[in-house]
Enzyme design. Structure first.
Site, PDB file in Angstrom:
ATOM      1  N   LYS A  68      41.428  36.471  41.908  1.00  0.00           N
ATOM      2  CA  LYS A  68      42.232  36.527  40.671  1.00  0.00           C
ATOM      3  C   LYS A  68      43.679  36.915  40.983  1.00  0.00           C
ATOM      4  O   LYS A  68      44.599  36.316  40.445  1.00  0.00           O
ATOM      5  CB  LYS A  68      41.639  37.533  39.677  1.00  0.00           C
ATOM      6  CG  LYS A  68      40.387  37.052  38.992  1.00  0.00           C
ATOM      7  CD  LYS A  68      39.874  38.044  37.982  1.00  0.00           C
ATOM      8  CE  LYS A  68      39.641  39.412  38.566  1.00  0.00           C
ATOM      9  NZ  LYS A  68      38.663  39.495  39.638  1.00  0.00           N
ATOM     10  N   THR A  70      45.202  36.501  43.830  1.00  0.00           N
ATOM     11  CA  THR A  70      45.752  35.371  44.582  1.00  0.00           C
ATOM     12  C   THR A  70      46.176  34.263  43.622  1.00  0.00           C
ATOM     13  O   THR A  70      47.290  33.727  43.714  1.00  0.00           O
ATOM     14  CB  THR A  70      44.687  34.857  45.582  1.00  0.00           C
ATOM     15  OG1 THR A  70      44.247  35.957  46.381  1.00  0.00           O
ATOM     16  CG2 THR A  70      45.217  33.746  46.463  1.00  0.00           C
ATOM     17  N   ARG A  91      48.408  45.005  38.913  1.00  0.00           N
ATOM     18  CA  ARG A  91      48.140  46.415  39.201  1.00  0.00           C
ATOM     19  C   ARG A  91      48.553  46.782  40.618  1.00  0.00           C
ATOM     20  O   ARG A  91      48.616  45.928  41.501  1.00  0.00           O
ATOM     21  CB  ARG A  91      46.641  46.699  39.041  1.00  0.00           C
ATOM     22  CG  ARG A  91      46.190  46.712  37.616  1.00  0.00           C
ATOM     23  CD  ARG A  91      44.700  46.832  37.523  1.00  0.00           C
ATOM     24  NE  ARG A  91      44.045  45.665  38.080  1.00  0.00           N
ATOM     25  CZ  ARG A  91      42.773  45.597  38.394  1.00  0.00           C
ATOM     26  NH1 ARG A  91      41.992  46.643  38.248  1.00  0.00           N
ATOM     27  NH2 ARG A  91      42.255  44.494  38.874  1.00  0.00           N
ATOM     28  N   LYS A 102      36.618  46.287  49.753  1.00  0.00           N
ATOM     29  CA  LYS A 102      37.128  45.065  49.141  1.00  0.00           C
ATOM     30  C   LYS A 102      38.495  44.640  49.669  1.00  0.00           C
ATOM     31  O   LYS A 102      38.876  43.479  49.602  1.00  0.00           O
ATOM     32  CB  LYS A 102      37.177  45.258  47.627  1.00  0.00           C
ATOM     33  CG  LYS A 102      37.482  44.001  46.877  1.00  0.00           C
ATOM     34  CD  LYS A 102      37.189  44.171  45.418  1.00  0.00           C
ATOM     35  CE  LYS A 102      37.791  43.035  44.644  1.00  0.00           C
ATOM     36  NZ  LYS A 102      39.233  43.080  44.587  1.00  0.00           N
ATOM     37  N   ALA A 273      38.650  48.141  36.882  1.00  0.00           N
ATOM     38  CA  ALA A 273      38.141  47.498  35.664  1.00  0.00           C
ATOM     39  C   ALA A 273      36.665  47.792  35.410  1.00  0.00           C
ATOM     40  O   ALA A 273      36.174  47.529  34.328  1.00  0.00           O
ATOM     41  CB  ALA A 273      38.350  45.995  35.748  1.00  0.00           C
ATOM     42  N   PHE A 301      38.024  42.326  37.752  1.00  0.00           N
ATOM     43  CA  PHE A 301      36.637  41.861  37.820  1.00  0.00           C
ATOM     44  C   PHE A 301      36.394  40.701  36.842  1.00  0.00           C
ATOM     45  O   PHE A 301      37.293  39.916  36.587  1.00  0.00           O
ATOM     46  CB  PHE A 301      35.644  43.015  37.624  1.00  0.00           C
ATOM     47  CG  PHE A 301      35.695  44.000  38.769  1.00  0.00           C
ATOM     48  CD1 PHE A 301      35.499  43.563  40.077  1.00  0.00           C
ATOM     49  CD2 PHE A 301      35.964  45.334  38.566  1.00  0.00           C
ATOM     50  CE1 PHE A 301      35.559  44.448  41.139  1.00  0.00           C
ATOM     51  CE2 PHE A 301      36.024  46.226  39.623  1.00  0.00           C
ATOM     52  CZ  PHE A 301      35.820  45.777  40.902  1.00  0.00           C
ATOM     53  N   PHE A 387      38.349  27.650  48.674  1.00  0.00           N
ATOM     54  CA  PHE A 387      38.228  28.363  49.946  1.00  0.00           C
ATOM     55  C   PHE A 387      38.085  27.337  51.071  1.00  0.00           C
ATOM     56  O   PHE A 387      37.647  26.208  50.833  1.00  0.00           O
ATOM     57  CB  PHE A 387      37.008  29.312  49.913  1.00  0.00           C
ATOM     58  CG  PHE A 387      37.322  30.631  49.269  1.00  0.00           C
ATOM     59  CD1 PHE A 387      37.612  30.703  47.914  1.00  0.00           C
ATOM     60  CD2 PHE A 387      37.361  31.803  50.014  1.00  0.00           C
ATOM     61  CE1 PHE A 387      37.931  31.915  47.312  1.00  0.00           C
ATOM     62  CE2 PHE A 387      37.680  33.020  49.428  1.00  0.00           C
ATOM     63  CZ  PHE A 387      37.959  33.078  48.074  1.00  0.00           C
ATOM     64  N   TRP A 415      46.128  29.727  48.031  1.00  0.00           N
ATOM     65  CA  TRP A 415      45.946  30.565  49.229  1.00  0.00           C
ATOM     66  C   TRP A 415      46.481  29.794  50.454  1.00  0.00           C
ATOM     67  O   TRP A 415      47.192  30.359  51.282  1.00  0.00           O
ATOM     68  CB  TRP A 415      44.455  30.901  49.380  1.00  0.00           C
ATOM     69  CG  TRP A 415      44.133  31.824  50.511  1.00  0.00           C
ATOM     70  CD1 TRP A 415      44.212  33.183  50.519  1.00  0.00           C
ATOM     71  CD2 TRP A 415      43.676  31.435  51.802  1.00  0.00           C
ATOM     72  NE1 TRP A 415      43.827  33.681  51.736  1.00  0.00           N
ATOM     73  CE2 TRP A 415      43.493  32.627  52.544  1.00  0.00           C
ATOM     74  CE3 TRP A 415      43.395  30.214  52.417  1.00  0.00           C
ATOM     75  CZ2 TRP A 415      43.042  32.624  53.868  1.00  0.00           C
ATOM     76  CZ3 TRP A 415      42.946  30.209  53.730  1.00  0.00           C
ATOM     77  CH2 TRP A 415      42.775  31.404  54.440  1.00  0.00           C
TER      78      TRP A 415
HETATM   79  P1  ADP Z   1      40.434  39.462  43.136  1.00  0.00           P
HETATM   80  O1  ADP Z   1      41.783  39.705  42.566  1.00  0.00           O
HETATM   81  O2  ADP Z   1      39.630  38.523  42.310  1.00  0.00           O
HETATM   82  O3  ADP Z   1      39.689  40.701  43.448  1.00  0.00           O
HETATM   83  P2  ADP Z   1      41.893  38.716  45.519  1.00  0.00           P
HETATM   84  O4  ADP Z   1      42.930  37.778  45.032  1.00  0.00           O
HETATM   85  O5  ADP Z   1      42.290  40.122  45.805  1.00  0.00           O
HETATM   86  O6  ADP Z   1      40.624  38.714  44.538  1.00  0.00           O
HETATM   87  O7  ADP Z   1      41.234  38.051  46.801  1.00  0.00           O
HETATM   88  C1  ADP Z   1      40.192  38.698  47.502  1.00  0.00           C
HETATM   89  C2  ADP Z   1      40.263  38.318  48.960  1.00  0.00           C
HETATM   90  O8  ADP Z   1      39.931  36.947  49.128  1.00  0.00           O
HETATM   91  C3  ADP Z   1      41.633  38.510  49.593  1.00  0.00           C
HETATM   92  O9  ADP Z   1      41.446  39.037  50.888  1.00  0.00           O
HETATM   93  C4  ADP Z   1      42.206  37.105  49.686  1.00  0.00           C
HETATM   94  O10 ADP Z   1      43.058  36.943  50.810  1.00  0.00           O
HETATM   95  C5  ADP Z   1      40.961  36.263  49.851  1.00  0.00           C
HETATM   96  N1  ADP Z   1      41.122  34.947  49.243  1.00  0.00           N
HETATM   97  C6  ADP Z   1      41.459  34.705  47.958  1.00  0.00           C
HETATM   98  N2  ADP Z   1      41.511  33.385  47.735  1.00  0.00           N
HETATM   99  C7  ADP Z   1      41.203  32.788  48.905  1.00  0.00           C
HETATM  100  C8  ADP Z   1      41.078  31.422  49.317  1.00  0.00           C
HETATM  101  N3  ADP Z   1      41.263  30.435  48.463  1.00  0.00           N
HETATM  102  N4  ADP Z   1      40.740  31.166  50.597  1.00  0.00           N
HETATM  103  C9  ADP Z   1      40.520  32.174  51.464  1.00  0.00           C
HETATM  104  N5  ADP Z   1      40.612  33.486  51.144  1.00  0.00           N
HETATM  105  C10 ADP Z   1      40.946  33.779  49.878  1.00  0.00           C
END
Ligand code: ADP
Length: 562
Positions: A68, A70, A91, A102, A273, A301, A387, A415
């Site tokens: 989210k 990202t 945040r 996480k 959250a 979340f 991903f 990403w």
């Molecule tokens: P959330 O905000 O939903 O908790 P994040 O944006 O913090 O998720 O992403 C969680 C993890 O997943 C981070 O380490 C991020 O680098 C990785 N990530 C997010 N999107 C991708 C993607 N499309 N491909 C690979 N890794 C990703």
């Protein structure tokens, strides 16, 4: 390259240049180094026009998060690319997840806010300020008891716990005041993580310093021997709120940084959250809405947690409502909700026997979230966060599934590709925002009682059969009724992994009841926390914490920070 390497390789602009893109003048900037600044919101020139707000929420996540943050960052870059002047409000990361399981909260890949090392660690010191202000209040309570206890505080009823921004299960239950007469009065106490504290909630929900002090003064700290609530305002001749507020004064100014794509980002406040309300400060969101045409913000979340709370708590407190909702989903979260293990859902390669079937099972989770979010009243889109291991067939499957449920979906590759990876989603959202003036609407009126609110959320958001209140929660409900506080909004503390209070019930469970164990009134924040299942307000570290892989070399370069 990993997230930290990409962040380090990024060419950052001086923060004054970023500020200038949204007409924040230099005299409103309080720089913290070259690339971060606090914004003095009283010195901002406001045009009087308000931007439109896009809320980013998600399906039930895997333990690693579905992207989210990202997507929020990448989508705001994309909106700027397609010509809508956009800011992102997010945040601040907590050290609990940074060193735990996480990871950080600055996005990932080419959709990050930078400098990620600073933002993920001490940043501009806001969490230190919030921790200190909250601990001052705790200290003043024990000090009052120590020096005669004029208010008649029953030490067994002190409700506020000291806080620390760290996952440390060993501090959940402690005895303080040991050491005899000179060292206070012994009593059972405990620690919570800073992001679960009432001071954090107050910080994020206050519109200005007056509102902050007013809310701090209302915090209920304990009960007297004859069971009357004691508030922060009653401690000392002038109350505790003044001392707390001076610790928070600078922190209350939102922090300006930039995304790798050059989008101005306000990163401010950080309640979790699951055990708190899960959104950045209303000051940051309101500031961004005053400065940009479009603002992207994230609620933590799944849409059952941060999303629901954004609609019912954050928006009403801040005086804003989202004009569109973006639900982030991933192929891997569908597979995880369909019963595959974390290792299997992240596996690269072609050996995918049973994966589409798992997606079919797990898609029930996405369907229930979509049904909920559509009922909020604003347009809804799905961002399928791509991903590296996802196949074309899998991504198309999710897109088709969303279409069958009447929701437009776009695959986003922010990403890997930054803002370009969400161009189609951004173009669609610009159209949607132009065509619609609808916004999300709170589910309850100010007259709705706490029992009714919780029952509605469990039945109509979670899909459960009903609620069981423990004997303690029933007694607390009666106390709230007697005190005239039985119509406050409710902040559900629930596992992020399931619609139910059982973290193992993945997908879209049916035929379950939710147990409310305890109700904690947070009069300053203006809500009641309903603790369900086994939720803890002080998490612990996993067997292999992220800190195991972290280090700094002789030149000061950090390694292992994701
Ligand atoms: P959330 O905000 O939903 O908790 P994040 O944006 O913090 O998720 O992403 C969680 C993890 O997943 C981070 O380490 C991020 O680098 C990785 N990530 C997010 N999107 C991708 C993607 N499309 N491909 C690979 N890794 C990703």
């Amino acid at each position: 390259m990993n997230d930290a390497e990409i962040s380090l390789a990024a060419e950052l602009k001086p923060i004054a240049d970023i500020a200038a893109t949204v007409k924040i003048s230099e005299d409103a900037l309080i720089p913290y180094g070259h690339y971060m600044a606090k914004v003095d919101t009283q010195k901002i020139q406001r045009s009087g026009k308000r931007g439109k707000l896009i809320l980013v929420t998600g399906t039930s996540p895997t333990p690693a998060g579905e992207g989210k943050s990202t997507v929020s960052v990448g989508l705001s870059d994309a909106l700027n690319l397609v010509g809508s002047k956009t800011m992102v409000a997010l945040r601040e990361p907590s050290l609990g997840p940074v060193f735990g399981m996480k990871g950080g909260a600055t996005g990932g890949g080419y959709a990050q806010v930078v400098p990620m090392e600073n933002i993920n660690l001490h940043f501009t010191g806001d969490f230190h300020a919030i921790t200190s202000a909250h601990n001052l209040l705790c200290n003043l309570v024990d000090n009052h008891i120590n020096h005669g206890n004029d208010l008649g505080i029953d030490p067994r009823t002190v409700r506020i716990k000291r806080v620390l921004d760290m996952n440390d299960r060993n501090l959940r239950n402690v005895v303080i005041g040991l050491g005899g007469r000179a060292s206070g009065s012994p009593r059972e106490d405990g620690f919570e993580i800073t992001v679960a504290s009432e001071t954090m909630a107050v910080f994020c929900l206050s519109r200005d310093l007056d509102d902050l002090k007013e809310r701090l003064s209302r915090i209920v700290v304990a009960e007297t021997y004859d069971r009357q609530p004691v508030t922060a305002a009653q401690l000392g001749p002038n109350g505790a709120q003044g001392g707390m507020a001076i610790l928070l004064r600078d922190a209350m100014r939102p922090n300006l940084v930039q995304s790798i794509g050059g989008t101005p980002a306000l990163i401010h406040g950080g309640p979790f959250a699951n055990i708190a309300h899960g959104a950045n400060s209303v000051i940051a969101t309101n500031t961004a809405l005053d400065l940009a045409d479009t603002v992207v913000t994230e609620a933590g979340f799944g849409a059952d947690l941060g999303g629901e709370k954004f609609v019912n708590i954050t928006g009403p407190a801040g005086g804003f409502a989202a004009a569109a909702v973006t639900v982030v989903s991933t192929v891997r979260s569908l597979k995880y909700n369909g019963g595959l293990s974390v290792a299997e859902v992240n596996k690269p390669g072609d050996d995918r026997a049973g994966h589409i079937q798992a997606m079919e099972r797990g898609s029930e989770n996405l369907a229930r979230h979509l049904q909920n979010v559509k009922s909020w009243g604003a347009p809804v889109v799905v961002a399928i966060n791509q991903f590296p291991q996802d196949t074309e067939e899998e991504l198309q499957w999710v897109k088709d599934f969303c279409a069958q449920h009447g929701v437009h979906a776009e695959v986003v590759s922010v990403w890997a590709n930054g803002g370009e990876g969400a161009r189609a989603l951004a173009e669609h959202l610009v159209e949607v925002l132009n065509d619609s003036d609808d916004t999300v609407q709170p589910m309850f009126t100010p007259e709705t009682g706490i029992r009714e609110r919780i029952t509605h959320i469990v039945k109509h958001v979670y899909g459960g059969d009903g609620v069981d209140f423990s004997a303690t929660a029933e007694r607390q409900l009666q106390q709230l009724e007697a005190a005239g506080q039985d119509k406050l909004p409710v902040c559900m503390a629930k596992t992020q992994y399931s619609f139910s209070d059982d973290p193992k019930a993945l997908g879209a469970p049916c035929d379950f009841r939710v147990t409310v164990r305890e109700l904690n009134v947070r009069a300053g924040a203006g809500f009641v926390v309903a603790l369900t299942g086994a939720m803890m307000t002080m998490p612990g570290l996993p067997a292999d914490p992220a800190s195991d892989n972290m280090d700094v070399d002789e030149h000061g370069n950090i390694v292992g920070l994701f």
